[in-house]
Design an enzyme around this catalytic site. Structure first.
Site, PDB file in Angstrom:
ATOM      1  N   GLU A  46      55.950  66.554  39.520  1.00 45.47           N
ATOM      2  CA  GLU A  46      56.491  65.261  39.073  1.00 45.47           C
ATOM      3  C   GLU A  46      55.611  64.115  39.586  1.00 45.47           C
ATOM      4  OE1 GLU A  46      61.313  65.525  38.863  1.00 45.47           O
ATOM      5  OE2 GLU A  46      60.361  66.224  40.703  1.00 45.47           O
ATOM      6  N   TYR A  47      55.178  64.267  40.835  1.00 48.92           N
ATOM      7  CA  TYR A  47      54.314  63.241  41.447  1.00 48.92           C
ATOM      8  C   TYR A  47      53.007  63.125  40.660  1.00 48.92           C
ATOM      9  CZ  TYR A  47      51.360  60.919  44.909  1.00 48.92           C
ATOM     10  OH  TYR A  47      50.509  60.053  45.534  1.00 48.92           O
ATOM     11  N   GLU A 127      23.086  24.460  46.823  1.00 51.04           N
ATOM     12  CA  GLU A 127      22.965  25.920  46.899  1.00 51.04           C
ATOM     13  C   GLU A 127      23.898  26.559  45.884  1.00 51.04           C
ATOM     14  OE1 GLU A 127      24.707  25.253  50.769  1.00 51.04           O
ATOM     15  OE2 GLU A 127      25.931  27.067  50.499  1.00 51.04           O
ATOM     16  N   LYS A 129      26.863  28.503  44.061  1.00 52.45           N
ATOM     17  CA  LYS A 129      28.257  28.815  44.392  1.00 52.45           C
ATOM     18  C   LYS A 129      28.475  30.262  43.985  1.00 52.45           C
ATOM     19  CE  LYS A 129      32.973  27.151  43.924  1.00 52.45           C
ATOM     20  NZ  LYS A 129      33.660  28.397  43.653  1.00 52.45           N
ATOM     21  N   CYS A 420      65.400  21.994  22.048  1.00 49.68           N
ATOM     22  CA  CYS A 420      64.806  22.847  23.079  1.00 49.68           C
ATOM     23  C   CYS A 420      64.998  24.320  22.715  1.00 49.68           C
ATOM     24  CB  CYS A 420      65.464  22.554  24.422  1.00 49.68           C
ATOM     25  SG  CYS A 420      64.843  23.595  25.759  1.00 49.68           S
TER      26      CYS A 420
HETATM   27  S1  IVH Z   1      31.411  25.836  51.116  1.00 49.03           S
HETATM   28  C1  IVH Z   1      34.709  23.436  53.260  1.00 49.03           C
HETATM   29  N1  IVH Z   1      29.510  27.077  49.830  1.00 49.03           N
HETATM   30  O1  IVH Z   1      33.982  28.413  46.818  1.00 49.03           O
HETATM   31  C2  IVH Z   1      33.999  24.092  52.162  1.00 49.03           C
HETATM   32  N2  IVH Z   1      31.770  27.633  49.297  1.00 49.03           N
HETATM   33  O2  IVH Z   1      36.054  26.407  45.938  1.00 49.03           O
HETATM   34  C3  IVH Z   1      33.656  25.486  52.431  1.00 49.03           C
HETATM   35  N3  IVH Z   1      31.989  29.398  47.642  1.00 49.03           N
HETATM   36  O3  IVH Z   1      36.518  29.098  49.113  1.00 49.03           O
HETATM   37  C4  IVH Z   1      33.093  26.182  51.273  1.00 49.03           C
HETATM   38  N4  IVH Z   1      29.848  29.741  47.336  1.00 49.03           N
HETATM   39  O4  IVH Z   1      34.875  30.947  48.617  1.00 49.03           O
HETATM   40  C5  IVH Z   1      30.839  26.928  49.974  1.00 49.03           C
HETATM   41  N5  IVH Z   1      27.737  28.147  48.806  1.00 49.03           N
HETATM   42  C6  IVH Z   1      29.038  27.992  48.963  1.00 49.03           C
HETATM   43  C7  IVH Z   1      29.972  28.759  48.239  1.00 49.03           C
HETATM   44  C8  IVH Z   1      31.341  28.539  48.427  1.00 49.03           C
HETATM   45  C9  IVH Z   1      31.069  30.122  46.989  1.00 49.03           C
HETATM   46  C10 IVH Z   1      33.452  29.542  47.457  1.00 49.03           C
HETATM   47  C11 IVH Z   1      34.239  29.709  48.725  1.00 49.03           C
HETATM   48  C12 IVH Z   1      35.277  28.630  48.707  1.00 49.03           C
HETATM   49  C13 IVH Z   1      35.291  28.230  47.279  1.00 49.03           C
HETATM   50  C14 IVH Z   1      35.666  26.764  47.185  1.00 49.03           C
END
Ligand code: IVH
Length: 703
Positions: A46-47, A127, A129, A420
């Site tokens: 069964e699992y 840098e 993201k 509504c």
């Molecule tokens: S700085 C106080 N640098 O984006 C700010 N965040 O929306 C600290 N993230 O929670 C974050 N790349 O997970 C920073 N080069 C980067 C990043 C980065 C990705 C993410 C991080 C953060 C979110 C903010």
């Protein structure tokens, strides 16, 4: 009705999602009985059938695979979930910029805040993201001691054992690191590793993963560290939390130091001096996006000088000194199958497009907002049309338009209802505009009598930024709202669930979709939230115009639940003094006060609030610095300030535990006046309130 007998391929998406949730819970419960209690209640066959059913559904609905899916776990599931850890320094999020203008505004705002000349160069880093999962790792005397996910920014999950299993994360720092060093960065998975993982999954007849980000997050949050170790996770370091002795005075210098300690840092980070340079670097990174080998969703800009970062501080949950410049939204075509009307917490009716599922930027989209009737008219869309959908970051997907040539002959025009959609069929009213004309927002006039609005209120109440009760999400609220044995019709009912369940004959754990573990976890999570910070209590009430920021302002200004509650009741009863006092708070105006008055003038709301307050312990607001010379004082800034902008002054005073008011009254303790101060200075003199200049202010607060 159970869907367990319907073949997996014939399930609707909703049925599949529900069944996967039920299977995850059931299998977890059987695992626990088998492994932890050595007392299974079903046969092995069964699992196995339950696990096979789970796999079959996942194969047809790969985008619905849950993070806690049984197919993602091996061996015994530890009965304990992750421990929670409070971050010493909160993990914040970033504000977004979507256009060149947004970036120019961002740099302009910083200059104004710091009182710099409009063309003064200001060094900033740019840098990528990284699209992953943020992690905070604590080192003491150079050794890794703990690691935590971001969680809600204040409290995260303890994933220390898993972090140790990530090859990119050093267990011992290189060189001479400070005694305490918390490094922060992003855990991610490269495209190549993601593809290889999916090939292995396919070869083993297992469901494939949807995108690298979710897979990385799921892998790090595995309960079994051996699973994490088996996944090729990587880590970029870009920030820090608590540090006992800062190794550098700039953002750039800190990242260099991180590199020196043995972390991978991003080689695309560069230093810029103007908004133009930032934008140039943004486009350069955007061009390389496809060839980086890992997902990024924008470029982050940060003020380089850490002393300036300190001065700039934060606005609610994001720093003023940084911004995430997002890449443009992704688009796709799909078919508009229908339009439903959704009733929001405040009764606003929003048309929602039901779409043929389509993948936009790695996420399956089935709904999009159409905002209001005018928007539908403006777009000219009809049901049956092929529409273009756009998704930008975490924003709700939007419809941009339709394809004329692909309109079917039977395309139907949508008619906006006049009542509504709730069972009361209350008439719809339109908001009026400032000029007295008809606004675009249509509302159900049923208020608390409208079940949709009540459910939305409850959903808001348990949402992440309000009471944030684990295991009590939108689905469960809906369940309890309709459950005849254990109904939840108002927030206070949540806190009596366990007590009522104990008295009931039909227990929650025996209900469809629940088990002993999930029921007791839920009761524990509710209990954990019985003590709640003041700002969350205020925000949770869901008063119109009282967002998180306003709630925080009110909490800081009044200090305790009793004070806030008394003030709100007084305002609702027409007490002008109470109104004036609230009006004097910066950033709070008539819209907020009127909304508070309307809310508390309503008998039903007053009873709801009292019942809730009787169930919970509301913590007093955090007084940021009780020992500062201005703590608890009400301060008014007036005239031209020279060493700081008005915003910076307000921020600084609040951090020192003072309340900042916009006008002088008998409640004012101190006026800080710059050149050109006029009526406020006069009023202060009349009331005999102490007035100081900016230099004295700095001497007093030690700046
Ligand atoms: S700085 C106080 N640098 O984006 C700010 N965040 O929306 C600290 N993230 O929670 C974050 N790349 O997970 C920073 N080069 C980067 C990043 C980065 C990705 C993410 C991080 C953060 C979110 C903010």
């Amino acid at each position: 009705m159970t869907t367990a007998t319907i073949p997996a391929e014939e399930l609707t998406e909703d049925q599949a999602r529900d069944e996967l949730a039920r299977l995850a819970r059931e299998i977890e419960e059987h695992d626990r009985r088998y492994h932890a209690e050595d007392a299974p209640v079903i046969s092995d066959a069964e699992y196995d059938a339950l696990r096979r059913r789970n796999l079959a559904i996942e194969q047809f609905f790969p985008h619905l695979v849950r993070e806690d899916s049984p197919s993602r776990k091996v061996g015994a599931t530890p009965s304990e979930k992750f421990e929670k850890v409070r971050h010493k320094v909160p993990m914040l999020s970033l504000d977004n910029a979507f256009s060149d203008e947004d970036v120019i505004d961002f740099v302009g705002r910083i200059r104004r805040f710091l009182k710099l000349a409009p063309d003064a160069p200001i060094a900033m880093t740019a840098e990528p993201k990284i699209d992953g999962l943020s992690l905070s790792i604590r080192y003491e005397k150079g050794r890794l001691v703990s690691a935590a996910t971001r969680g809600d920014g204040q409290v995260g999950e303890n994933v220390t054992a898993n972090a140790r299993a990530v090859a990119d994360i050093p267990n011992v720092l290189k060189g001479d690191a400070p005694d305490v060093f918390e490094v922060r960065g992003e855990v991610y998975m490269t495209h190549r590793d993601f593809q290889a993982l999916n090939e292995r999954q396919r070869a083993d007849g297992k469901p494939t993963y949807v995108n690298p980000r979710n897979t990385a997050a799921g892998s790090l949050r595995q309960l079994d560290p051996a699973m994490t170790a088996a996944r090729p996770l990587k880590f970029f370091a870009y920030a820090w939390g608590e540090v006992s002795d800062m190794p550098a005075t700039t953002q750039f210098g800190m990242v260099e130091a991180l590199k020196g300690y043995g972390f991978r840092t991003n080689e695309l980070m560069c230093l810029c001096q103007t908004a133009e340079e930032l934008l140039k670097h943004y486009h350069a990174i955007e061009e390389r996006r496809a060839t980086l080998g890992y997902d990024i969703d924008g470029v982050v800009y940060k003020v380089n000088d850490l002393a300036l970062q300190q001065r700039l501080g934060f606005v609610s949950r994001s720093p003023r000194w940084a911004v995430a410049h997002k890449f443009p939204a992704e688009k796709a075509f799909t078919i508009l199958r229908g339009i439903d009307i959704q009733v929001g917490r405040t009764g606003a009716l929003t048309p929602v497009a039901r779409l043929e599922p389509v993948t936009v930027g790695g996420v399956v989209v089935t709904n999009a907002t159409l905002h209001n009737a005018e928007e539908i008219e403006r777009l000219g869309v009809k049901i049956g049309d092929t529409v273009m959908v756009q998704r930008a970051g975490d924003v709700i997907p939007q419809i941009l338009g339709y394809v004329e040539e692909r309109r079917p002959p039977d395309a139907r025009e949508f008619e906006f209802p006049t009542v509504c959609p709730c069972e009361l069929k209350t008439p719809i009213v339109r908001d009026s505009t400032a000029g007295g004309g008809e606004g675009v927002v249509r509302r159900c006039s049923g208020e608390f009598a409208c079940p949709f609005q009540r459910i939305e209120h409850l959903r808001h109440f348990v949402s992440r930024r309000a009471f944030d009760i684990e295991g009590l999400g939108e689905k469960q609220i809906e369940f309890f709202f309709h459950d005849p044995d254990l109904p939840v019709k108002s927030p206070a009912d949540i806190f009596t669930l366990a007590e009522r369940d104990a008295k009931n004959v039909k227990k929650l754990k025996d209900k469809e979709g629940w088990g002993a573990v999930s029921a007791s976890n839920l009761f524990a999570a509710i209990e954990a939230r019985r003590t709640i910070p003041l700002e969350r209590m205020i925000y949770g009430l869901g008063i119109r115009h009282v967002g998180e920021r306003t709630a925080t302002t009110l909490a800081r200004a009044y200090g305790s639940w009793k004070e806030v509650h008394d003030a709100a009741l007084a305002i609702a009863a027409g007490d002008l003094k109470a109104r004036e006092e609230m009006d004097a708070l910066e950033d709070i105006g008539d819209a907020v006060i009127d909304a508070i008055a309307t809310y508390f003038a309503e008998e039903h709301n007053r009873r709801l609030v009292e019942a809730l307050a009787a169930q919970v312990n509301v913590m007093d607001a955090e007084r940021p610095a009780a020992d500062s010379p201005v703590a608890g004082k009400t301060i008014v800034f007036t005239g031209a300030l020279e060493r700081m902008s008005r915003d910076e002054a307000k921020d600084m005073a609040e951090r020192l535990g003072a309340k900042v008011a916009g006008s002088v009254s008998s409640k004012t303790d101190l006026v800080v006046a710059g050149p050109g101060a006029g009526s406020k200075l006069k009023k202060a003199a009349e009331l005999g309130i102490e007035v100081i200049d900016e230099d004295t202010w700095f001497q007093r607060v030690g700046g």
